[in-house]
Design a protein around this motif. Structure first.
Motif, PDB file in Angstrom:
ATOM      1  N   SER A   1       0.823  -1.220   0.000  1.00  0.00           N
ATOM      2  CA  SER A   1       0.000   0.000   0.000  1.00  0.00           C
ATOM      3  C   SER A   1       0.855   1.268   0.000  1.00  0.00           C
ATOM      4  O   SER A   1       0.341   2.367   0.141  1.00  0.00           O
TER       5      SER A   1
ATOM      6  N   PRO B   1      -0.870  -3.361  -9.444  1.00  0.00           N
ATOM      7  CA  PRO B   1      -0.752  -2.061  -8.781  1.00  0.00           C
ATOM      8  C   PRO B   1      -2.006  -1.763  -7.959  1.00  0.00           C
ATOM      9  O   PRO B   1      -3.012  -2.443  -8.094  1.00  0.00           O
ATOM     10  N   GLY B   2      -1.930  -0.732  -7.156  1.00  0.00           N
ATOM     11  CA  GLY B   2      -3.090  -0.353  -6.343  1.00  0.00           C
ATOM     12  C   GLY B   2      -3.174  -1.226  -5.105  1.00  0.00           C
ATOM     13  O   GLY B   2      -2.403  -2.163  -4.935  1.00  0.00           O
ATOM     14  N   TYR B   3      -4.106  -0.881  -4.217  1.00  0.00           N
ATOM     15  CA  TYR B   3      -4.268  -1.675  -3.001  1.00  0.00           C
ATOM     16  C   TYR B   3      -4.722  -3.084  -3.362  1.00  0.00           C
ATOM     17  O   TYR B   3      -5.402  -3.294  -4.350  1.00  0.00           O
ATOM     18  N   ASP B   4      -4.387  -4.037  -2.509  1.00  0.00           N
ATOM     19  CA  ASP B   4      -4.692  -5.429  -2.780  1.00  0.00           C
ATOM     20  C   ASP B   4      -6.149  -5.733  -2.415  1.00  0.00           C
ATOM     21  O   ASP B   4      -6.444  -6.419  -1.440  1.00  0.00           O
ATOM     22  N   LEU B   5      -7.065  -5.209  -3.236  1.00  0.00           N
ATOM     23  CA  LEU B   5      -8.486  -5.421  -2.968  1.00  0.00           C
ATOM     24  C   LEU B   5      -8.878  -6.875  -3.220  1.00  0.00           C
ATOM     25  O   LEU B   5      -9.865  -7.357  -2.669  1.00  0.00           O
TER      26      LEU B   5
ATOM     27  N   VAL C   1      -2.108   6.075  -6.172  1.00  0.00           N
ATOM     28  CA  VAL C   1      -3.459   6.104  -6.741  1.00  0.00           C
ATOM     29  C   VAL C   1      -3.783   7.522  -7.191  1.00  0.00           C
ATOM     30  O   VAL C   1      -3.876   8.426  -6.365  1.00  0.00           O
TER      31      VAL C   1
ATOM     32  N   MET D   1      -1.824   4.411 -14.035  1.00  0.00           N
ATOM     33  CA  MET D   1      -2.932   3.882 -13.233  1.00  0.00           C
ATOM     34  C   MET D   1      -4.280   4.281 -13.835  1.00  0.00           C
ATOM     35  O   MET D   1      -5.264   3.567 -13.696  1.00  0.00           O
TER      36      MET D   1
ATOM     37  N   VAL E   1       3.935   1.545  -7.665  1.00  0.00           N
ATOM     38  CA  VAL E   1       3.494   2.619  -8.559  1.00  0.00           C
ATOM     39  C   VAL E   1       4.215   3.927  -8.220  1.00  0.00           C
ATOM     40  O   VAL E   1       4.756   4.607  -9.088  1.00  0.00           O
TER      41      VAL E   1
ATOM     42  N   LYS F   1      -8.575   4.182   1.008  1.00  0.00           N
ATOM     43  CA  LYS F   1      -7.599   5.120   1.575  1.00  0.00           C
ATOM     44  C   LYS F   1      -8.252   5.971   2.668  1.00  0.00           C
ATOM     45  O   LYS F   1      -7.714   6.133   3.772  1.00  0.00           O
TER      46      LYS F   1
ATOM     47  N   PHE G   1      -7.015   1.265 -14.550  1.00  0.00           N
ATOM     48  CA  PHE G   1      -8.245   1.131 -13.766  1.00  0.00           C
ATOM     49  C   PHE G   1      -9.349   2.055 -14.254  1.00  0.00           C
ATOM     50  O   PHE G   1      -9.084   3.159 -14.729  1.00  0.00           O
TER      51      PHE G   1
ATOM     52  N   MET H   1       0.578   4.478   2.351  1.00  0.00           N
ATOM     53  CA  MET H   1      -0.575   5.372   2.280  1.00  0.00           C
ATOM     54  C   MET H   1      -1.674   5.041   3.274  1.00  0.00           C
ATOM     55  O   MET H   1      -2.641   5.780   3.405  1.00  0.00           O
TER      56      MET H   1
ATOM     57  N   PHE I   1     -10.516   2.510  -4.602  1.00  0.00           N
ATOM     58  CA  PHE I   1      -9.213   2.705  -3.945  1.00  0.00           C
ATOM     59  C   PHE I   1      -9.252   3.929  -3.010  1.00  0.00           C
ATOM     60  O   PHE I   1      -8.776   3.878  -1.881  1.00  0.00           O
TER      61      PHE I   1
END
Lengths: 497, 497
Positions: free
Chosen positions: A211, B200-204, A470, A439, A431, A455, A443, A214, A451
């Protein structure tokens, strides 16, 4: 390169003085840096193309001090960037000129090694390799091995979900971490994960891992340890084309066993490594594969024989196998030094980190060659072939007008190719600030919003490492970036695999 | 058992009629059930001690229909409980009397099998075993194998992060899922994960896995497939004491190789299984271990020899090894039927699911025996010894006044023992309604608050499966439950391992 906008305002000298005084109230004088010359060493991490002096650097040495730093920053609404060893390659630890850089460098204690349950509990500033060194007394080691493992810290590894040569078999950091303690921006200590395989509640352990600082500041890490394999051996295969090497990769994986590592280097990288180190690599090859097998002696002997057979079937022009530990290390030496070796070819280089489904290796490498010619910038490829994690190295000269911009553009095009074949813009480097624009391509707005909502669940004021990882939807709109993950794909059939 | 309070009010008959009409506007008549006799089959999942009729059951068959159900429920502020095959053991799919039960039973299509990248993309209602059956044509299978794998659905497996006999080597569901598509309560479609090792990004992806239907409704799952091992063989060791068997478990794991499965059964479970199935188990033993090795023929032969040696060194009274596939399956038959076999000993049984660090196996089993005597309720133990995941089965008679309450209390005491040695209250069955009280013991208020904040980031109105998995702080206070994870531990030295 342009530093991304962070949306916060500069601090007045008076406000800075008052914050310094408040920090000095509970931190020793040498743990609060605020003069330019003291701040200089912290202006960048491993992505040195981006530099910025922080407002203040703090070097706390207890969890309680970190909690007080965070509470104070929250009161003053000052952003906080946590930093481990500063070896990250995507600018995750790039400071903010109006923010506090929180170094975890003093958290270097190994708190416990438990050989029976095969775990180590350590502070976040402990070096990756130091864990394996300490566990070595019990015949154990910590598996993830980023190239920077001599220097990088475990806290940083967790923040970026670091990988390494052996993550094909042993997984990324997230697969090797059992528990974390972290501080929220409110200064609350939260424990996530457990000593068991699974735990109740949402999987905040995986959420925190990767993460990029963040969501919270990690103050303790419990990692899994593995027994050192009895034996390891490397097969080196040379190929006359990248396609043949790609075919060998697919065949090795399809054969069912999982090598400890499966790495590819292309011609440019092979020759650079050979010039630098004289590892004995076949300099005429278009590509080489390094395939390491580990396990019991029987397993390894059997595996190496099968890998040789597969490489030969994929038209390898030569296959060598390491005959002892010295030879094994020599085989790896060229690969491990490939980045600095390529670095000698050119004043500057830019290391990318895209991931693609293995079956598209040859297709994407061919596309990278074409783009390299189009932009007139050489690209060397050194990468984790087994898990499809590419590291194209773009060679450029920052002093040549326009070179840097063309490099960034070429890098962006390469990442778009990765997305187009169903891959992602990062495999193991994170990232950070580097890939925040991409990104927007990876996404959809609904996904980015999700996301941001996550956060906000940890940090409603957005004080922890703002501007990283992000992008805001506003930023995506400014970039004119279009989401290509779904919808108009260059290879639309790939969505259905 | 008492159904937990959900904090929502009953719906008037008029409001129900209007909601039914709104659902029938886009769903076929037989996909909207609202009469008591039609709702009856949905009143419970595998945790049948808890039963409640839902307000309405819907059976959509397209993602668009699910999205419309969710948007409608959000407009009407009606809670939604998603349900797969209803085999869950912690009441995660227990309906709400004022809520819609959303069945994913019609999502049974296997969308793609990709043998090259070793992935399957499937709808959430596909049965766990059906994936392996479809992948079998390519010599591949899906590794996690909960006991209910004939019936349970992959969507439910993801929601509960299901395990199984082989998760010691191959991991839980979270380690075998590559990507998910889910709908938010707003009806937005979100894709998490990718075909690569990391994204990438949070591990959702990990966050959604095991989130028990509280963050979104899963509408598509991409899983990893593995090649079928060339060979598998089981060693069965009999022991005169649970301590000896525990020692063998520790020694097998310490020896460095990871068995495909490593299961323990205690005396009561052995005799129950033998009476039921005549598998040829040694009925005089205090405990047996079943240790399966899989891999190439050489690896397996080598591994079985080493396991035999280790078991004998741990004073096994007998070690048998399966000589062929028929014998291997016979060895497992008793283990796989252990729950129903134990069920024959008593009118009712209650299956627990705590996890402990392996090294405390003998200590905790001894403690369970003592508690069993204290409460006058027999406890059989059948469990995943290799990963310390216990399944104590408490035998009781629901018709005997007070038996159920004493069973619940004993179950609670056992889970507290698990927490005290550094374990957790669930290994693979989830929290659901069953263990929600123990969550107050496992987590601190700061940790529970962090869970609630994450929940709110997905579902600010709390409409998705309310009352499950994460207790409110108010509920913890009502229960008088005290957090024992940190602070006054019965074994305070364990915090430091």
């Amino acid at each position: 390169m342009a530093v991304p906008h962070t949306g916060s305002e500069a601090m007045t000298p008076d406000a800075k003085r008052s914050l310094v005084a408040a920090l000095q109230a509970f931190l020793p004088a040498n743990a609060v840096l605020h003069e330019d010359e003291d701040l200089r060493p912290y202006e960048c991490d491993g992505l040195s193309a981006y530099r910025r002096l922080p407002l203040i650097v703090v070097l706390p040495s207890t969890v309680d001090q970190v909690a007080r730093v965070l509470t104070l920053c929250r009161q003053h609404e000052v952003p906080v960037v946590a930093r481990g060893a500063g070896t990250g390659l995507s600018g995750g630890a790039l400071p903010l000129s109006n923010g506090v850089l929180l170094s975890l460098a003093k958290f270097r204690r190994i708190l416990a090694i438990d050989p029976v349950n095969r775990m180590a509990r350590v502070e976040p500033g402990v070096r990756n390799l130091a864990i394996s060194e300490a566990a070595g007394a019990y015949g154990l080691y910590y598996a993830p091995d980023p190239s920077s493992q001599i220097a990088c810290s475990i806290g940083g590894n967790v923040a970026e979900n670091a990988g390494g040569v052996h993550c094909l078999k042993y997984g990324l950091t997230v697969h090797n971490v059992l528990a974390l303690k972290f501080l929220t921006i409110d200064g609350d200590l939260v424990t996530v994960g457990s000593q068991g395989l699974d735990g109740p509640g949402y999987d905040l352990l995986a959420l925190l891992t990767g993460s990029e600082g963040m969501l919270g500041v990690i103050v303790e890490v419990t990692v899994k340890l593995l027994p050192r394999p009895e034996r390891a051996q490397v097969a080196l295969g040379a190929f006359a084309s990248v396609e043949d090497a790609g075919e060998a990769v697919a065949a090795i994986i399809a054969s069912g066993f999982i090598p400890g590592g499966l790495e590819m280097m292309d011609g440019l990288a092979i020759r650079a490594a050979e010039d630098y180190l004289h590892a004995g690599y076949p300099v005429d090859a278009a590509a080489i594969l390094l395939c390491e097998l580990d396990g019991t002696s029987e397993e390894v002997a059997d595996g190496v024989a099968r890998v040789r057979e597969i490489m030969e079937r994929a038209r390898a022009t030569e296959v060598r196998t390491s005959r002892n530990e010295t030879e094994r290390l020599a085989f790896w030496a060229g690969r491990k030094a490939a980045f600095p070796a390529v670095g000698r070819l050119s004043p500057d280089y830019y290391c990318m980190d895209g991931t693609i489904p293995r079956k598209h290796l040859a297709r994407v490498l061919t596309r990278i060659s074409a783009l390299s010619r189009e932009y007139g910038l050489p690209v060397a490829n050194v990468f984790h072939a087994g898990d499809g994690n590419l590291h194209p190295l773009i060679l450029y000269d920052a002093n040549k007008p326009g070179d840097l911009e063309r490099t960034e553009e070429l890098g962006g095009r390469i990442l778009e190719e990765c997305i187009a074949v169903g891959g992602t813009i990062t495999g193991e480097h994170g990232v950070g600030v580097e890939k925040i624009g991409q990104m927007c391509l990876q996404f959809s707005p609904a996904e980015l919003n999700q996301f941001h909502a996550v956060k906000a669940a940890f940090d409603s004021q957005g004080l922890l490492n703002p501007g990283k990882a992000v992008p805001t939807l506003v930023r995506c709109a400014e970039l004119g970036a279009m989401h290509v993950h779904q919808g108009a794909l260059p290879f639309p059939e790939l969505e259905r695999f």
